[in-house]
Design a protein around this motif. Structure first.
Motif, PDB file in Angstrom:
ATOM      1  N   TRP A  90       1.396  12.281  -0.709  1.00  0.00           N
ATOM      2  CA  TRP A  90       1.420  11.010  -1.428  1.00  0.00           C
ATOM      3  C   TRP A  90       0.700   9.854  -0.736  1.00  0.00           C
ATOM      4  O   TRP A  90       0.090   9.018  -1.429  1.00  0.00           O
ATOM      5  N   THR A 100       1.750   7.505  -7.747  1.00  0.00           N
ATOM      6  CA  THR A 100       1.359   7.325  -6.343  1.00  0.00           C
ATOM      7  C   THR A 100       1.994   6.085  -5.728  1.00  0.00           C
ATOM      8  O   THR A 100       2.634   6.153  -4.670  1.00  0.00           O
ATOM      9  N   MET A 111       5.883   6.438  -5.470  1.00  0.00           N
ATOM     10  CA  MET A 111       6.368   7.313  -4.407  1.00  0.00           C
ATOM     11  C   MET A 111       6.184   6.679  -3.031  1.00  0.00           C
ATOM     12  O   MET A 111       7.031   6.819  -2.143  1.00  0.00           O
ATOM     13  N   ASN A 112       5.090   5.977  -2.840  1.00  0.00           N
ATOM     14  CA  ASN A 112       4.841   5.349  -1.544  1.00  0.00           C
ATOM     15  C   ASN A 112       5.702   4.112  -1.310  1.00  0.00           C
ATOM     16  O   ASN A 112       6.109   3.844  -0.178  1.00  0.00           O
TER      17      ASN A 112
END
Length: 201
Positions: free
Chosen positions: A72, A82, A85-86
């Motif tokens: 990710w 993206t 998730m980060n």
């Protein structure tokens, strides 16, 4: 009290191992990695995105954390997942990791059940447990799971790690919502509801 939610992709025979790619998890000689891609559709993606909306953290085991952390941080920024998730906080249950390189990650110390109880009692939104089969077993044994959000895909592969493995605690489940996508995937949300009842015909 924060809600702890297990979010898992399953085959029809209950396997959760390595849905995302051939080399994701070959433990015990698993040969079916990447089984989810051919049996998913846009409705599944939309449902998963919705399941993440009320959550501001993930709880991960070591293996799943390492898989995610290798992907990710450098994933396609055009992928709507993206940034999510980060930016989400990641809590990691591991007895072997000593440091975490992925942004917004915290290593849980001490007994995992005690650490998760403390985490659930803290301020914040719900916490999603993603993958992390061994960790999920521990959480279920200690009655720490508040909800299951499952995508059950129309494929049988016969071997692999199962979410509800031998020795699972007998539990009644209350359906919150259940629907089926055009590809035949069941989108199911259940809450634990005490012990199962028994009867006869």
């Amino acid at each position: 009290m924060r809600k702890l939610i297990i979010c898992t992709f399953l085959t029809l025979d209950g396997v959760m191992q390595a849905p995302g790619g051939p080399d994701e998890d070959v433990h015990s000689g698993f040969e079916h990695g990447g089984w989810q891609k051919p049996v998913t559709d846009e409705e599944v993606g939309a449902a998963i995105a919705g399941w993440y909306e009320p959550s501001d953290a993930m709880l991960l085991g070591r293996k799943t954390y390492e898989i995610f952390a290798s992907y990710w941080p450098t994933a396609d920024p055009g992928n709507p997942f993206t940034d999510r998730m980060n930016s989400m906080h990641k809590y990691v249950a591991s007895r072997t990791l000593t440091s975490l390189g992925w942004q917004n990650s915290t290593l849980l110390g001490g007994d995992v059940a005690d650490a998760v109880r403390e985490l659930k009692a803290s301020e914040g939104g719900s916490i999603n447990v993603v993958g992390s089969g061994d960790l999920a077993q521990t959480l279920m044994r200690h009655s720490l799971v508040d909800e299951y959000r499952l995508t059950i895909h129309p494929v049988i592969i016969g071997t692999g790690k199962r979410l509800f493995a031998d020795g699972a605690i007998p539990t009644a489940l209350e359906p919150v919502s259940v629907s089926t996508t055009k590809s035949g995937t069941v989108l199911a949300i259940y809450r634990p509801n005490g012990k199962p009842g028994y009867g006869s015909y």
